[in-house]
Enzyme design. Structure first.
Site, mmCIF file in Angstrom:
data_model
loop_
_atom_site.group_PDB
_atom_site.id
_atom_site.type_symbol
_atom_site.label_atom_id
_atom_site.label_comp_id
_atom_site.label_asym_id
_atom_site.label_seq_id
_atom_site.Cartn_x
_atom_site.Cartn_y
_atom_site.Cartn_z
ATOM 1 N N SER A 207 14.298 47.228 -32.689
ATOM 2 C CA SER A 207 15.435 46.886 -33.607
ATOM 3 C C SER A 207 16.671 47.538 -33.252
ATOM 4 O O SER A 207 17.747 47.118 -33.766
ATOM 5 C CB SER A 207 15.130 47.549 -35.214
ATOM 6 N N THR B 26 8.893 33.022 -31.329
ATOM 7 C CA THR B 26 9.512 33.461 -32.470
ATOM 8 C C THR B 26 8.359 34.637 -33.225
ATOM 9 O O THR B 26 7.426 34.086 -33.087
ATOM 10 C CB THR B 26 9.616 32.490 -33.383
ATOM 11 N N THR C 211 5.974 49.823 -31.486
ATOM 12 C CA THR C 211 4.755 50.214 -32.315
ATOM 13 C C THR C 211 3.537 50.867 -31.294
ATOM 14 O O THR C 211 2.808 51.781 -31.559
ATOM 15 C CB THR C 211 4.228 49.373 -33.205
ATOM 16 N N CYS D 144 14.655 24.687 -39.420
ATOM 17 C CA CYS D 144 13.067 24.448 -39.393
ATOM 18 C C CYS D 144 12.502 25.383 -38.240
ATOM 19 O O CYS D 144 13.046 25.268 -36.928
ATOM 20 C CB CYS D 144 12.706 23.059 -39.072
ATOM 21 N N THR E 226 7.856 44.433 -31.292
ATOM 22 C CA THR E 226 7.742 43.201 -31.500
ATOM 23 C C THR E 226 8.719 42.795 -32.172
ATOM 24 O O THR E 226 9.177 41.457 -31.967
ATOM 25 C CB THR E 226 6.358 42.907 -32.403
ATOM 26 N N ASP E 227 9.474 43.517 -32.637
ATOM 27 C CA ASP E 227 10.650 42.917 -33.832
ATOM 28 C C ASP E 227 11.643 42.155 -32.937
ATOM 29 O O ASP E 227 11.976 40.975 -33.418
ATOM 30 C CB ASP E 227 11.509 44.146 -34.264
HETATM 31 N N1 ASP Z 1 9.976 48.211 -35.116
HETATM 32 C C1 ASP Z 1 8.940 48.217 -33.937
HETATM 33 C C2 ASP Z 1 9.734 47.834 -32.743
HETATM 34 O O1 ASP Z 1 10.061 46.607 -32.749
HETATM 35 C C3 ASP Z 1 7.826 47.053 -34.363
HETATM 36 C C4 ASP Z 1 6.968 46.800 -33.501
HETATM 37 O O2 ASP Z 1 6.943 47.106 -32.383
HETATM 38 O O3 ASP Z 1 5.911 46.093 -33.711
HETATM 39 O O4 ASP Z 1 9.858 48.706 -31.891
#
Ligand code: ASP
Length: 344
Positions: free
Chosen positions: A62, A168, A16, A281, A92-93
């Protein structure tokens, strides 16, 4: 303290942070690296030598797979002597998976490898990307008496610096997207960057960086839920070529005691499949044998993942299976904290 001959390599994989809206579909799509740098002219104020390598094509994380980890590890190895620190811009994914994988793949690390990204693209008004990028660079460049402040694979996000293999992604919306439930922050980021020295691993003696590039992806996750059927468990455990399973059990590592369940697990272990037991958990640890519902697992040869995250368990299993050692050695290595991913 930083010196003005500090050099940092930025490895831009996608995510992102560098995305823009596709005028046709309206979806966020990756955009080039110059776009990022143009949004953050402040970077010049550091006075560091900042060089970059961008993936082509850029990837939404992703779509990531172990080949991408190998590529990042190789880039770090090739450029290791030339730079003081490395910043990996990443979606971030799956950032926690990549940080975990790299922590295992990079051995004898003496320099910072800092992963970061953002929840909002860097070109948007309220972006978190600028702050994350600037802080990541500052931490990657931080040295004291010739020693990197954080010679680990880390994630910087919002106001925390984490050991990467303890993280996480726990929030899909908030700027505080990551959390480390079972290990303290390596630094708190506010007006100052306050390092938590006792939580940071410092190598005892200088050694050459070594990288491992063999990751075995023939693994699966078996997440338990009340009512899970034998057909489902059988389907997973009889997957062709399967070498290991991360079993997400309940609480302190508990699972059903139904004979069909225990027998199916035992049969898989007898066939040579490793079963790594971790908890569903977010915080706390597996303690096999504490309850009757985990004693059987212990008896049939399930390995305890103690307080490891799912992300670290998956990548550690791929890494150890990639070493092609025997079942006993594999179990020993899974039990051991290799890069601070497990509490003692
Ligand atoms: N779908 C994006 C990725 O993981 C989400 C992100 O960067 O926050 O590349």
């Amino acid at each position: 303290m930083t010196t003005n001959n500090t050099s940092i390599l930025l490895i831009y994989t996608g995510g992102t942070i560098g995305m823009v809206n596709d005028p046709v579909s309206g979806s966020l799509i990756p955009f080039d690296f110059d776009h990022i740098i143009k949004q953050v002219p402040e970077l010049n104020e550091f006075g560091y030598e900042l060089n970059s390598i961008a993936f082509d094509p850029l990837i939404d994380s992703s779509n990531l797979n172990p080949e991408v980890w190998v590529k990042i590890a190789e880039l770090i190895k090739e450029n290791y002597e030339r730079y003081d620190g490395f910043v990996v811009l990443h979606g971030t994914d799956t950032m926690s998976f990549s940080a975990s994988a790299l922590s295992f793949m990079l051995d004898n690390l003496q320099k910072p490898v800092i992963l970061t990204g953002s929840q909002l693209p860097i070109g948007t008004l309220r972006t978190d990307g600028k702050e994350n990028l600037i802080t990541a660079i500052e931490i990657a460049a931080a040295y004291k008496n010739g020693q990197a402040m954080v010679p680990e694979v880390c994630i910087v996000f919002e106001n925390q610096l984490f050991r990467g293999n303890r993280t996480t992604k726990h929030n899909a919306e908030h700027f505080n997207a990551f959390y480390s439930y079972n290990y303290p922050d390596l630094a708190k980021i506010g007006i100052n960057i306050n390092y938590n020295y006792s939580a940071i691993h410092y190598p005892s003696q200088p050694r050459n960086l070594e990288i491992s590039t063999q990751m075995n992806p023939n693994i699966a996750i078996l997440k338990l839920f009340p009512g899970i059927t034998k057909q489902v468990v059988d389907a997973i455990l009889n997957t062709e070529g399967l070498k290991g399973v991360v079993m997400e059990s309940y609480g302190a590592g508990n699972a059903p005691t139904d004979p069909w369940f225990i027998n199916t697990i035992k049969e898989a272990i007898d066939k040579g499949i490793i079963i790594y037991n971790i908890t569903q958990c977010a915080a706390g640890s597996v303690k096999m044998g504490l309850y009757e519902t985990s004693l059987e697992l212990l008896n049939v040869g399930v390995v305890s993942g103690r307080d490891i995250t799912t992300e670290a368990a998956i990548t550690k299993l791929m890494f150890i299976l990639g070493k092609k050692v025997n079942q006993e050695q594999t179990k020993l290595l899974l039990n051991k904290s290799l890069k601070g991913e497990l509490s003692q």
